[in-house]
Design an enzyme around this catalytic site. Structure first.
Site, PDB file in Angstrom:
ATOM      1  N   TYR A 277      -1.805  29.453 -25.366  1.00  0.00           N
ATOM      2  CA  TYR A 277      -2.512  29.241 -24.101  1.00  0.00           C
ATOM      3  C   TYR A 277      -1.932  30.163 -23.026  1.00  0.00           C
ATOM      4  CZ  TYR A 277      -4.293  26.534 -20.106  1.00  0.00           C
ATOM      5  OH  TYR A 277      -4.926  26.127 -18.954  1.00  0.00           O
TER       6      TYR A 277
ATOM      7  N   HIS B 155      -2.596  15.153 -21.502  1.00  0.00           N
ATOM      8  CA  HIS B 155      -1.298  15.411 -20.884  1.00  0.00           C
ATOM      9  C   HIS B 155      -0.567  14.086 -20.681  1.00  0.00           C
ATOM     10  CE1 HIS B 155      -3.432  19.186 -19.737  1.00  0.00           C
ATOM     11  NE2 HIS B 155      -2.272  19.685 -20.094  1.00  0.00           N
TER      12      HIS B 155
ATOM     13  N   LYS C 251      -3.777  33.068 -20.719  1.00  0.00           N
ATOM     14  CA  LYS C 251      -3.818  33.006 -19.248  1.00  0.00           C
ATOM     15  C   LYS C 251      -3.135  34.218 -18.606  1.00  0.00           C
ATOM     16  CE  LYS C 251      -6.398  29.515 -18.739  1.00  0.00           C
ATOM     17  NZ  LYS C 251      -7.713  29.685 -18.078  1.00  0.00           N
TER      18      LYS C 251
ATOM     19  N   SER D  78      -2.136  28.583 -15.393  1.00  0.00           N
ATOM     20  CA  SER D  78      -1.262  27.420 -15.567  1.00  0.00           C
ATOM     21  C   SER D  78       0.186  27.852 -15.393  1.00  0.00           C
ATOM     22  CB  SER D  78      -1.464  26.887 -16.974  1.00  0.00           C
ATOM     23  OG  SER D  78      -0.357  26.137 -17.382  1.00  0.00           O
ATOM     24  N   SER D  79       1.042  26.899 -15.039  1.00  0.00           N
ATOM     25  CA  SER D  79       2.461  27.222 -14.868  1.00  0.00           C
ATOM     26  C   SER D  79       3.136  27.554 -16.206  1.00  0.00           C
ATOM     27  CB  SER D  79       3.194  26.070 -14.184  1.00  0.00           C
ATOM     28  OG  SER D  79       3.095  24.892 -14.951  1.00  0.00           O
ATOM     29  N   CYS D  80       2.453  27.325 -17.326  1.00  0.00           N
ATOM     30  CA  CYS D  80       3.091  27.645 -18.615  1.00  0.00           C
ATOM     31  C   CYS D  80       3.078  29.142 -18.923  1.00  0.00           C
ATOM     32  CB  CYS D  80       2.493  26.838 -19.751  1.00  0.00           C
ATOM     33  SG  CYS D  80       0.854  27.352 -20.204  1.00  0.00           S
TER      34      CYS D  80
END
Ligand code: GFB
Length: 321
Positions: free
Chosen positions: A142, A185, A146, A113-115
């Protein structure tokens, strides 16, 4: 287009997480490839259990694995269930990656994920921004899981020569999304709230936070197509960003969804809810160089997702577990 490095033809391809939004989109996309699809439901295999996972891999012998199974959710779910977001994701990744090595899987693709990037990373965020600063607190659990997934793929490449790669999609949306207001989301949440307000003749809809954060969105069918492209055209240690390359503010997004839903009332911002990262726009230069481009424009994608929601409300309104 360059010739593929890797072919899916005739391969046994395991899509882990096939009932999720991304997994389901992958099954739709892979139906066009001449491969043999393998799936297994959560009731038959809990990927958080190592012995069960290894036994299933031993029995099924997949040749390709797409790891789309994960504990996912929106800003509030991430912030309020940190143990689940960290433990479940770490367990799923470690079990699937080690099981894949044991049975000699030819190619594995992990989804992140971009987070994973620092909260205040320079925008757009290149792959090299990883670990350059502190994470966004609401989804650090999270993100850490990742980041560990990326590192596992790199470590297995180095030590075992395994062709394991990692893709980091931006915020995704589309049919099959989670429309539960507590755990979803922003797109499904606003779509459902605005739809219900229109039907109920409600004058105002609440939008969390200030409306100022900027987010990039990609339709899940574009994401699935990009993932298949990476499987066939990419082999390397660096993770690859998957995005549309365009972002907008949450206020602009809310106005666009109101237009799609035909809600004519007012939007009220609730500063008591978290904004999260101020901006998350991916640098998609690496993916573009590999020959992939998105096809679904945000407005069209929102219309198609709204049509799906209206046609599948009973299923869509159930909370994801
Ligand atoms: O989509 P979202 O929950 O995730 O929120 P993040 C994006 C922005 O929309 C935040 C605002 O600024 C929210 O405050 N927002 C406005 C809303 N109204 C709503 C609403 O009704 N529901 C929701 N959910 N948001 C997640 C991460 O961050 O993004 C995950 O927590 C993951 O780990 C995912 O990376 C892609 O973009 O802030």
């Amino acid at each position: 287009m360059t010739a593929p490095l890797f072919s899916l033809a005739g391969r046994r391809v395991f899509v882990a997480g096939h009932r999720g939004m991304v997994g389901a989109a992958l099954l739709r996309r892979l139906a066009d490839e001449s491969c043999q699809l393998l799936t297994v439901g959560r009731e038959a295999l809990d990927l958080r259990r190592q012995a069960e996972t290894e036994a299933w891999f031993e029995a099924q012998r997949p040749e390709v694995v797409i790891l789309a199974a994960a504990r996912v959710g929106g800003i509030l779910a991430n912030d309020s269930r940190p143990a689940e977001f960290l433990y479940d994701n770490l367990a799923i990744e470690t079990n699937v990656i080690e099981a894949a090595r044991r049975v000699g899987v030819a190619k594995l693709l992990l989804l992140g994920s971009s987070c994973i990037y620092p909260r205040l990373a320079e925008q757009p965020m290149a792959e090299s921004a990883l670990l350059g600063g502190p994470l966004e607190p609401t989804n650090q659990w999270y993100a850490v899981a990742k980041i560990a997934g990326i590192k596992l793929c790199q470590a297995y490449r180095r030590q075992h020569g395994a062709d394991f790669i990692a893709a980091m999609p931006t915020n995704l949306y589309g049919p099959g999304d989670n429309f539960d207001l507590e755990s979803s989301h922003v797109i499904p949440a606003l779509m459902r709230k605005l739809h219900d307000a229109k039907r109920g003749g409600q004058a105002t809809v609440e939008v969390w936070g200030s409306g100022a954060p900027r987010r990039e969105f990609l339709h899940v069918d574009d994401c699935a197509d990009a993932l298949v492209h990476l499987l066939c055209h990419y082999s390397g240690e660096a993770h690859v960003n998957v995005g549309s390359g365009k972002d907008l503010t949450i206020a602009e997004l809310a106005a666009l969804i109101a237009e799609v839903v035909a809600f004519e009332g007012a939007l009220a911002y609730d500063p008591g809810k978290p904004d999260g990262a101020p901006r998350k726009l991916l640098d998609v230069g690496a993916l573009t160089t590999l020959g992939w481009q998105p096809r679904i424009d945000l407005r069209d994608g929102l219309r198609q997702t709204y049509d799906w929601f209206v046609a599948n409300q009973a299923e869509a309104r159930l909370a994801a577990s």
